[in-house]
Motif scaffolding. Structure first.
Motif, PDB file in Angstrom:
ATOM      1  N   GLU A 134       0.817  -1.215   0.000  1.00 44.93           N
ATOM      2  CA  GLU A 134       0.000   0.000   0.000  1.00 44.93           C
ATOM      3  C   GLU A 134       0.852   1.267   0.000  1.00 44.93           C
ATOM      4  O   GLU A 134       0.457   2.294  -0.546  1.00 44.93           O
ATOM      5  CB  GLU A 134      -0.912   0.026   1.233  1.00 44.93           C
ATOM      6  CG  GLU A 134      -2.137  -0.847   1.143  1.00 44.93           C
ATOM      7  CD  GLU A 134      -3.028  -0.659   2.357  1.00 44.93           C
ATOM      8  OE1 GLU A 134      -4.256  -0.592   2.174  1.00 44.93           O
ATOM      9  OE2 GLU A 134      -2.508  -0.566   3.483  1.00 44.93           O
ATOM     10  N   THR A 135       2.019   1.202   0.630  1.00 41.13           N
ATOM     11  CA  THR A 135       2.848   2.403   0.773  1.00 41.13           C
ATOM     12  C   THR A 135       3.508   2.818  -0.538  1.00 41.13           C
ATOM     13  O   THR A 135       4.188   3.846  -0.584  1.00 41.13           O
ATOM     14  CB  THR A 135       3.938   2.186   1.842  1.00 41.13           C
ATOM     15  OG1 THR A 135       4.846   1.157   1.420  1.00 41.13           O
ATOM     16  CG2 THR A 135       3.314   1.789   3.173  1.00 41.13           C
ATOM     17  N   PRO A 138      -0.044   6.859  -3.386  1.00 45.36           N
ATOM     18  CA  PRO A 138      -0.615   7.978  -2.627  1.00 45.36           C
ATOM     19  C   PRO A 138      -1.950   7.583  -2.004  1.00 45.36           C
ATOM     20  O   PRO A 138      -2.612   6.647  -2.458  1.00 45.36           O
ATOM     21  CB  PRO A 138      -0.798   9.074  -3.685  1.00 45.36           C
ATOM     22  CG  PRO A 138       0.101   8.684  -4.818  1.00 45.36           C
ATOM     23  CD  PRO A 138       0.166   7.194  -4.802  1.00 45.36           C
ATOM     24  N   GLU A 139      -2.317   8.313  -0.961  1.00 43.50           N
ATOM     25  CA  GLU A 139      -3.539   7.980  -0.219  1.00 43.50           C
ATOM     26  C   GLU A 139      -4.768   7.976  -1.122  1.00 43.50           C
ATOM     27  O   GLU A 139      -5.649   7.134  -0.992  1.00 43.50           O
ATOM     28  CB  GLU A 139      -3.717   8.984   0.927  1.00 43.50           C
ATOM     29  CG  GLU A 139      -4.849   8.637   1.862  1.00 43.50           C
ATOM     30  CD  GLU A 139      -4.898   9.548   3.068  1.00 43.50           C
ATOM     31  OE1 GLU A 139      -5.530   9.183   4.075  1.00 43.50           O
ATOM     32  OE2 GLU A 139      -4.293  10.643   3.013  1.00 43.50           O
ATOM     33  N   ASN A 140      -4.824   8.921  -2.048  1.00 45.95           N
ATOM     34  CA  ASN A 140      -5.952   8.998  -2.967  1.00 45.95           C
ATOM     35  C   ASN A 140      -5.863   7.853  -3.985  1.00 45.95           C
ATOM     36  O   ASN A 140      -4.982   7.834  -4.830  1.00 45.95           O
ATOM     37  CB  ASN A 140      -5.946  10.349  -3.693  1.00 45.95           C
ATOM     38  CG  ASN A 140      -7.165  10.515  -4.586  1.00 45.95           C
ATOM     39  OD1 ASN A 140      -8.196   9.871  -4.389  1.00 45.95           O
ATOM     40  ND2 ASN A 140      -7.042  11.371  -5.590  1.00 45.95           N
ATOM     41  N   ARG A 142      -5.343   4.664  -3.107  1.00 48.50           N
ATOM     42  CA  ARG A 142      -4.363   3.674  -2.629  1.00 48.50           C
ATOM     43  C   ARG A 142      -4.911   2.245  -2.663  1.00 48.50           C
ATOM     44  O   ARG A 142      -4.242   1.338  -3.158  1.00 48.50           O
ATOM     45  CB  ARG A 142      -3.923   4.035  -1.211  1.00 48.50           C
ATOM     46  CG  ARG A 142      -2.978   3.025  -0.561  1.00 48.50           C
ATOM     47  CD  ARG A 142      -2.477   3.571   0.759  1.00 48.50           C
ATOM     48  NE  ARG A 142      -1.555   4.677   0.534  1.00 48.50           N
ATOM     49  CZ  ARG A 142      -1.283   5.624   1.435  1.00 48.50           C
ATOM     50  NH1 ARG A 142      -1.882   5.599   2.615  1.00 48.50           N
ATOM     51  NH2 ARG A 142      -0.425   6.575   1.149  1.00 48.50           N
ATOM     52  N   TYR A 191       6.109   7.641   0.497  1.00 47.77           N
ATOM     53  CA  TYR A 191       5.147   7.440   1.579  1.00 47.77           C
ATOM     54  C   TYR A 191       5.556   8.176   2.848  1.00 47.77           C
ATOM     55  O   TYR A 191       4.734   8.845   3.487  1.00 47.77           O
ATOM     56  CB  TYR A 191       5.013   5.946   1.851  1.00 47.77           C
ATOM     57  CG  TYR A 191       4.134   5.578   3.024  1.00 47.77           C
ATOM     58  CD1 TYR A 191       2.749   5.686   2.952  1.00 47.77           C
ATOM     59  CD2 TYR A 191       4.698   5.098   4.206  1.00 47.77           C
ATOM     60  CE1 TYR A 191       1.949   5.342   4.031  1.00 47.77           C
ATOM     61  CE2 TYR A 191       3.900   4.737   5.290  1.00 47.77           C
ATOM     62  CZ  TYR A 191       2.527   4.869   5.194  1.00 47.77           C
ATOM     63  OH  TYR A 191       1.734   4.519   6.260  1.00 47.77           O
ATOM     64  N   GLU A 194       4.940  11.834   2.607  1.00 48.48           N
ATOM     65  CA  GLU A 194       3.520  12.152   2.776  1.00 48.48           C
ATOM     66  C   GLU A 194       3.147  12.166   4.260  1.00 48.48           C
ATOM     67  O   GLU A 194       2.427  13.070   4.724  1.00 48.48           O
ATOM     68  CB  GLU A 194       2.668  11.127   2.032  1.00 48.48           C
ATOM     69  CG  GLU A 194       1.167  11.426   2.084  1.00 48.48           C
ATOM     70  CD  GLU A 194       0.346  10.383   1.349  1.00 48.48           C
ATOM     71  OE1 GLU A 194      -0.238  10.729   0.304  1.00 48.48           O
ATOM     72  OE2 GLU A 194       0.297   9.217   1.818  1.00 48.48           O
ATOM     73  N   LYS A 198       1.842  15.417   6.501  1.00 56.24           N
ATOM     74  CA  LYS A 198       0.612  15.358   7.296  1.00 56.24           C
ATOM     75  C   LYS A 198       0.878  15.763   8.741  1.00 56.24           C
ATOM     76  O   LYS A 198       0.108  16.510   9.355  1.00 56.24           O
ATOM     77  CB  LYS A 198       0.030  13.938   7.259  1.00 56.24           C
ATOM     78  CG  LYS A 198      -0.724  13.596   6.001  1.00 56.24           C
ATOM     79  CD  LYS A 198      -1.339  12.214   6.146  1.00 56.24           C
ATOM     80  CE  LYS A 198      -2.186  11.857   4.949  1.00 56.24           C
ATOM     81  NZ  LYS A 198      -2.822  10.531   5.106  1.00 56.24           N
TER      82      LYS A 198
END
Length: 220
Positions: A134-135, A138-140, A142, A191, A194, A198
């Motif tokens: 997953e890493t 990007p979160e969007n 993912r 990752y 990011e 945050k």
């Protein structure tokens, strides 16, 4: 055949891991000491590091080092030198490890791409490999992209990182390369950066809100 050149070194523990990663990058790019061909290496490592370099799938010692070394070289843990043989005596035993670069790497992708995928997979080595993969994204979007990668690579998302075979890592790297070719911004995504951004944003928002809370407290 390997050239008549051989790198032999009793490496300080503090530099052994970054140094072998650098030399493996040289192996991949066929530069540095490997411009002459499949230059062999016989090097010393802390015993535990030697075990990681040669660990097979399923072994608790299987790690990023295992994949990076074994996809580029035949790696042999020759023997162990007991700590008593050294002056001053180290706290651990020492492994002597032999590397012979392969004619062709097992993963036919650039060193930086393989390293990024392998590092991501082993980021959460005790969790399902799905979590580390997953890493890479990007979160969007993912979750969707992670599922796409694992389906293309035909890798069971519930396997632990140390259970994955070399062929499964090859499939993951090949599938990730295809996704990066379609969207070049993927490869430069970081990752940890990011997460850092945050954290900085939350910290700034917290600092911005603090005077209001303090003033409210005074009024109460």
């Amino acid at each position: 055949e390997p050239p008549d050149i051989h790198i032999i070194g009793n490496l300080p523990f503090s530099v052994s891991t970054p140094l072998i990663i650098k030399w493996l990058e040289n192996v991949s790019k066929r530069d540095g000491p490997f411009i002459y061909g499949r230059t062999q290496m016989t090097l010393t490592f802390q015993k535990e590091v030697g075990e990681r370099l040669t660990a097979n799938p399923g072994s608790n010692q299987r790690s990023r080092l295992s994949i990076m070394a074994q996809h580029l070289c035949t790696v042999e843990n020759c023997f162990v030198i007991p700590s008593e043989a050294f002056v001053p005596k180290p706290e651990v035993d020492v492994a002597v490890v032999h590397f012979t670069p392969l004619v062709q790497p097992k993963i036919q992708q650039p060193f930086e791409l393989v390293e990024k995928v392998v590092q991501s997979v082993f980021q959460f080595r005790r969790k399902y490999c799905f979590r580390g993969i997953e890493t890479l994204f990007p979160e969007n979007g993912r979750l969707k992209r992670t599922e796409q990668l694992m389906m293309t690579a035909n890798v069971d998302p519930t396997l632990r990182p140390f259970q994955l075979s070399m062929s499964q890592f090859r499939n993951l790297c090949n599938a990730y390369r295809e996704m990066c070719d379609e969207d070049p911004s993927l490869f430069v995504y970081n990752y940890r950066e990011e997460l850092r951004q945050k954290k900085t944003t939350r910290s700034l928002l917290g600092n911005t809100g603090q005077p209001e809370q303090t003033e409210e407290g005074k009024q109460l």
